[in-house]
Design an enzyme around this catalytic site. Structure first.
Site, PDB file in Angstrom:
ATOM      1  N   GLU A  30      -6.458 -10.667  -0.691  1.00 27.77           N
ATOM      2  CA  GLU A  30      -7.284 -10.360   0.489  1.00 27.77           C
ATOM      3  C   GLU A  30      -8.759 -10.286   0.115  1.00 27.77           C
ATOM      4  O   GLU A  30      -9.485  -9.393   0.543  1.00 27.77           O
ATOM      5  CB  GLU A  30      -6.833  -9.035   1.119  1.00 27.77           C
ATOM      6  CG  GLU A  30      -5.342  -8.980   1.424  1.00 27.77           C
ATOM      7  CD  GLU A  30      -4.897  -7.714   2.171  1.00 27.77           C
ATOM      8  OE1 GLU A  30      -5.760  -6.978   2.680  1.00 27.77           O
ATOM      9  OE2 GLU A  30      -3.681  -7.485   2.238  1.00 27.77           O
ATOM     10  N   GLU A  35       0.784  -1.255   0.000  1.00 26.29           N
ATOM     11  CA  GLU A  35       0.000   0.000   0.000  1.00 26.29           C
ATOM     12  C   GLU A  35       0.811   1.298   0.000  1.00 26.29           C
ATOM     13  O   GLU A  35       0.500   2.215   0.745  1.00 26.29           O
ATOM     14  CB  GLU A  35      -0.934   0.014   1.217  1.00 26.29           C
ATOM     15  CG  GLU A  35      -1.855  -1.185   1.299  1.00 26.29           C
ATOM     16  CD  GLU A  35      -2.808  -1.150   2.500  1.00 26.29           C
ATOM     17  OE1 GLU A  35      -2.642  -0.289   3.377  1.00 26.29           O
ATOM     18  OE2 GLU A  35      -3.712  -1.981   2.539  1.00 26.29           O
TER      19      GLU A  35
HETATM   20  C1  GLA Z   1      -4.975  -4.134   4.500  1.00 21.79           C
HETATM   21  C2  GLA Z   1      -3.780  -4.942   4.931  1.00 21.79           C
HETATM   22  C3  GLA Z   1      -4.211  -6.178   5.654  1.00 21.79           C
HETATM   23  C4  GLA Z   1      -5.300  -5.922   6.644  1.00 21.79           C
HETATM   24  C5  GLA Z   1      -6.445  -5.249   5.973  1.00 21.79           C
HETATM   25  C6  GLA Z   1      -7.561  -5.018   6.936  1.00 21.79           C
HETATM   26  O1  GLA Z   1      -5.610  -4.639   3.405  1.00 21.79           O
HETATM   27  O2  GLA Z   1      -2.964  -5.324   3.871  1.00 21.79           O
HETATM   28  O3  GLA Z   1      -3.094  -6.678   6.329  1.00 21.79           O
HETATM   29  O4  GLA Z   1      -4.829  -5.127   7.696  1.00 21.79           O
HETATM   30  O5  GLA Z   1      -5.973  -4.023   5.475  1.00 21.79           O
HETATM   31  O6  GLA Z   1      -7.745  -6.082   7.801  1.00 21.79           O
END
Ligand code: GLA
Length: 339
Positions: A245, A138
Site C-alpha cells: 500500500e 492489521e
Molecule cells: C489500511 C487498509 C487499506 C485501506 C487503508 C486506507 O491500510 O489495509 O485497505 O483501508 O488502510 O485507505
C-alpha cells in the site's frame, strides 16, 4: 493526459519487470477516470475497498460482487495480475458476522463457520484471477506489550482466528499465496511483534507465504535504516515480501496544515529524493520482494485527501493530478535503469 501522450512515457512495470511487479490500488471510479494511466504503468491491481468484508457480504445470505467483478474484468481485459484484499480485518467488516439475529454475540464456533463460508465463497470465486490474498490485515497492537489489538475477532474467536483464516484460505485455493499485511511495519516495536506473530504461525504449520508491508510512509518517516531492518527481519523468516500500500505523504505525522492547494517545489524535490532512495533500497532486496503496490495511481485521487487531516489535500503518488509523471517518477525510473 491522453492515451497517446502516455505511450511515449516508459511503463513503470516494464522498467521494474526484472525486479518486481508494480501495482496500484484501484476502484470502479479510478478505472474509469485513470484507466489509461493504470493500464499503461501498473501490471498488478488491488481493489481499494471492493473486496473487503463489508463490501462483499453485507448480510449473511447476501453477497454483492458487482464492484469487485468490475475491477476483475478490467484486470482481465488488460492482462493484469490481481492481489486480493482483504479477508479478515477489524474495520469495514459487517456487524451481522459477530451477532445472532437477536443481537447477542455469536459463539466462537459459529464465527469460524461463517468465516469459513465467507472465505470459501470469495476465494473460490476469484481463484482464476487472484494469485495472492491479504488473509489477515492489521491484527498487531501498535503500542505497548500486548501482541494483538483488541477486536471482536479476538474477543469471540481467541487468537486462533488468525490461523483459522489462513487454513480456510488455503483450503479454498491451495495455489494462492497467503499474506499477513500491516502498517507501521518498519517501527521497531511493531516490527518485532509482527515477526513474533508470523514466526509462531510458521511454527504451528499455518499456511502463510508472505508478509505485506503496507508502507504508508511520508517524506520524513520511517528512516531508511528502519525500513531496511524490517525487510531483513521479515525476510529472515524465509517468506516472500511485498509492499502492498505504498504512498509517500508530503506531511509529517504531527503536521496539521491545511493551507496548501498545491505542493511546494521543495516538497516535490524532497519527494523525488525520497522515492529515489526508497526504490534504490527496494531494488537491493529484490530477491525477497515480489511486488510493490501503490495505494492509488495518481495524485487526483488518494485516500490521504482529507485523511487524517480534514480539508487537507496530499500528493503522495508518482503522477500528478493531471496524470503526468512527477520528478518522483523519473527518479524511480532512473533507479530501475541502473539495475
Ligand atoms: C489500511 C487498509 C487499506 C485501506 C487503508 C486506507 O491500510 O489495509 O485497505 O483501508 O488502510 O485507505
Amino acid at each position: 493526459m491522453n492515451h497517446l501522450e502516455n505511450k511515449r512515457i516508459p511503463k513503470l512495470s516494464d522498467a521494474f519487470g526484472a525486479a518486481f511487479d508494480i501495482g496500484a490500488a484501484v476502484n470502479p471510479r479510478t478505472i474509469e477516470r485513470a484507466g489509461g494511466l493504470i493500464a499503461h504503468h501498473y501490471n498488478s491491481l488491488t481493489a481499494e475497498n471492493e473486496m473487503k468484508f463489508v463490501s462483499l457480504h453485507p448480510a449473511e445470505e447476501r453477497y454483492t460482487f458487482e464492484a469487485a467483478d468490475r475491477i476483475v474484468a478490467f484486470a482481465r481485459e488488460h492482462g493484469k495480475k490481481m492481489r486480493g484484499h482483504t479477508l479478515v480485518w477489524h474495520n469495514q467488516t459487517s456487524d451481522w458476522l459477530f451477532q445472532e439475529a437477536d443481537g447477542s454475540t455469536v459463539s466462537r464456533e459459529k464465527l469460524f463457520d461463517r468465516l469459513k463460508s465467507h472465505i470459501d465463497t470469495v476465494v473460490s470465486r476469484y481463484k482464476d484471477d487472484i494469485y495472492a490474498w491479504d488473509v489477515v490485515n492489521e491484527v498487531i497492537a501498535d503500542e505497548g506489550s500486548e501482541l494483538l489489538r483488541p477486536s471482536k475477532w479476538l474477543d469471540i474467536g481467541g487468537p486462533e482466528f488468525i490461523a483459522k483464516a489462513f487454513q480456510f484460505a488455503h483450503e479454498a485455493d491451495p495455489n494462492a499465496q497467503l499474506f499477513y499485511n500491516d502498517y507501521n511495519e518498519s517501527d521497531p516495536l511493531k516490527r518485532d511483534k509482527i515477526y513474533a506473530l508470523v514466526k509462531s504461525l510458521l511454527e504451528q504449520g499455518v499456511p502463510i507465504h508472505g508478509i505485506g508491508l503496507q508502507a504508508h510512509w511520508s517524506l520524513y518517516a520511517p528512516a531508511l535504516d528502519e525500513i531496511r531492518a524490517a525487510i531483513e527481519k521479515y525476510a529472515s523468516l524465509g517468506l516472500r515480501l511485498q509492499l502492498t500500500e505504498l504512498d509517500v505523504s508530503m506531511f509529517r505525522h504531527e503536521d496539521k496544515r491545511t493551507d496548501l492547494t498545491a505542493p511546494s517545489e521543495e516538497m516535490l524535490e524532497l519527494q523525488a529524493a525520497r522515492y529515489e532512495a526508497l526504490f534504490q533500497l527496494l531494488l537491493e532486496y529484490r530477491s525477497h520482494i515480489d511486488a510493490v503496490t501503490f495505494w492509488g495511481a495518481a495524485d487526483d485521487y488518494t485516500w490521504l485527501n482529507d485523511f487524517p487531516v480534514r480539508g487537507r489535500k496530499n500528493w503522495p503518488m508518482l503522477f500528478n493530478e493531471r496524470h503526468e509523471p512527477k520528478d518522483s517518477f523519473w527518479r524511480v525510473i532512473k533507479q530501475a535503469s541502473q539495475v
